[in-house]
Design an enzyme around this catalytic site. Structure first.
Site, PDB file in Angstrom:
ATOM      1  N   GLU A 217       0.873  -1.173   0.000  1.00 41.98           N
ATOM      2  CA  GLU A 217       0.000   0.000   0.000  1.00 41.98           C
ATOM      3  C   GLU A 217       0.911   1.223   0.000  1.00 41.98           C
ATOM      4  O   GLU A 217       1.452   1.607   1.038  1.00 41.98           O
ATOM      5  CB  GLU A 217      -0.912  -0.017   1.234  1.00 41.98           C
ATOM      6  CG  GLU A 217      -1.852  -1.212   1.288  1.00 41.98           C
ATOM      7  CD  GLU A 217      -2.820  -1.272   0.116  1.00 41.98           C
ATOM      8  OE1 GLU A 217      -3.026  -0.230  -0.551  1.00 41.98           O
ATOM      9  OE2 GLU A 217      -3.357  -2.350  -0.143  1.00 41.98           O
ATOM     10  N   CYS A 251      -1.877   9.316   2.457  1.00 40.22           N
ATOM     11  CA  CYS A 251      -1.454   8.752   1.163  1.00 40.22           C
ATOM     12  C   CYS A 251      -2.450   9.023   0.055  1.00 40.22           C
ATOM     13  O   CYS A 251      -2.095   8.957  -1.127  1.00 40.22           O
ATOM     14  CB  CYS A 251      -1.196   7.252   1.291  1.00 40.22           C
ATOM     15  SG  CYS A 251      -2.615   6.301   1.886  1.00 40.22           S
TER      16      CYS A 251
END
Length: 472
Positions: A217, A251
């Protein structure tokens, strides 16, 4: 004994203990898994205030809103969803066997993998540690959870969650880059890493030596595209929320914005007005989270300084209280006239800096996005349905949100993951359960099975039959 060998010895011991625990009970009943998840949920709820206080200490100052909305609530909400759905997810499924394998039956069952490694980042130190860990536990695995060295106070509270009987299921590991390196080298059954693309490459390289499958991720530069005729005030609201939550240290935060040239001035004006309304005290306000460290604050300052030298225009919505270096606090900085030679258009920003680019034709914005690495998130702001569909068809990204920002990550019943440089694999929802499970193909044949005898004889009859059925 040097520190590295000490770490190696300790990690190996912890890993072996979890392996032994898994070997002794490789397929825990669903009821036991649900009971374990409920204990974890109860401890998170009990320790809520401690987690809020600890996160604030780690950041220098972090709003309770950011910790509750971005860390604790998604974790507890995700846990509730897993508890509700796990019996259905784990149920074996019968599949079609086809005429060629009749009268046998075939099914798929989901088996725990073993010991799963999870490496968590600092920006959402609760959610991004616990959600993958509890998903792996729900699949019946044991977990080694490596926490970030930047969040020691939060780590101490998370360690409280996995004490007593949970210690045989999940062990919490703390330490710096040397520990992370050794951790990545352990022969896990699966490993999930959340962090930067550059470190993700190192994790994948270390895992490959053990043929450990990985879920990465990562991040990258997530664009927002404002379409023609968009409601600029609503677009500005969405961008401001997406950029200022957790001070942009997310993110999936909007990393840069494309806006029609004719709407650029209006967008900047709306963002500034909204910022003055909601963050009127700037870095003195209690609704603005600090940058995690002096080093990250200096990195952001460096972006702005270099961009200005190369011709960019930096806009500060407030005349004062925009920055506090001592407390590493930073308000919103809008940057126009940007170019790709500027570092802020190359690196993932991870801070309250918002570059704005303009376009004359929508295809110009799409071409730019496609010329760069696939982002973890793509944001489309505007009411033009045809433009929305066109952008989604022409681009590839981990997630998409239309007229919203960030919250697509918190949807319980859909997977989350990147593509290309923004990551690989998924977790969340059923896809997370599948990531941490082995889907085992099981074929069962009864004593009445003429097929085997015919195959053993290399019977021409069975070849003719199969060709008749499948080769037409």
């Amino acid at each position: 004994m040097n520190p590295d060998s000490t770490h190696t010895s300790s990690l190996t011991t912890e890993f072996s203990e979890l392996q032994n625990s898994f070997s002794n009970n490789p397929y825990p009943p669903i009821e036991k898994r649900l009971a374990l998840l409920k204990v974890v949920r109860g401890r998170i709820v009990k320790l809520e205030q401690e987690l809020v206080d600890a996160a604030s200490k780690d950041f220098g100052y972090r709003t309770a809103f950011d910790t509750l909305l971005g860390d604790i609530l998604p974790t507890v909400q995700g846990l509730a969803h897993i508890i509700k759905k796990l019996p259905k997810w784990a149920k074996p499924s019968n599949r079609s066997v086809g005429l060629s394998l009749w009268p046998s039956k075939v099914s798929v069952s989901y088996q725990p993998l073993g010991v799963v490694g999870v490496i968590a980042p600092w920006n959402y130190p609760i959610q991004l540690a616990l959600v993958p860990a509890i998903t792996a536990l729900a699949a019946g695995n044991r977990v080694m959870l490596k926490l970030s060295e930047f969040t020691p106070h939060t780590n101490a509270v998370i360690e409280k969650i996995f004490t007593q009987e949970l210690h045989a299921h999940c062990k919490v590991i703390v330490g710096g880059s040397d520990v992370a390196s050794e951790f990545s080298s352990l022969p896990f059954a699966h490993m999930l890493f959340t962090g930067s693309t550059s470190v993700g490459k190192l994790v994948m390289a270390a895992a490959s030596k053990n043929l450990t499958p990985v879920t990465l991720e990562l991040g990258g530069k997530s664009p927002a595209i404002i379409t023609e005729g968009a409601n600029i005030k609503k677009a500005a609201q969405t961008l401001l929320f997406g950029k200022m939550a957790n001070a942009g240290q997310i993110c999936v935060a909007p990393d840069y914005v494309f806006v029609p040239k004719a709407l650029e001035h209006q967008l900047i004006q709306q963002i500034c007005e909204l910022y003055k309304k909601h963050f009127k005290d700037g870095v003195e306000g209690k609704n603005l989270t600090s940058i995690i460290s002096d080093a990250h604050y200096s990195r952001l300052e460096g972006y702005l300084t270099q961009a200005e030298k190369l011709g960019a225009h930096v806009i500060k919505p407030l005349e004062q209280n925009q920055q506090d270096q001592q407390k590493h606090r930073m308000g919103l900085h809008i940057v126009t006239q940007v170019s790709d030679e500027m570092t802020l258009m190359q690196d993932e920003l991870f801070g309250p800096i918002l570059p704005i680019k303009t376009y004359e034709k929508l295809d110009d914005a799409i071409t730019y996005v496609k010329a760069h690495h696939h982002p973890l998130a793509l944001y489309i702001l505007g009411q033009d349905k045809r433009a929305q569909d066109y952008i989604m068809q022409q681009t590839l990204s981990g997630t998409v949100a239309v007229n919203d920002a960030l919250v697509q990550v918190t949807a319980d019943d859909v997977p989350f993951g990147g593509v290309g440089h923004s990551g690989m694999g998924h977790y969340h929802a059923k896809e997370g359960f599948l990531t941490f499970s082995h889907a085992k193909n099981t074929l069962v044949s009864s004593s009445f099975n003429p097929r085997t005898a015919l195959l053993l004889k290399q019977s021409k009859l069975i070849i003719k039959l199969l060709k008749f059925l499948y080769i037409k």
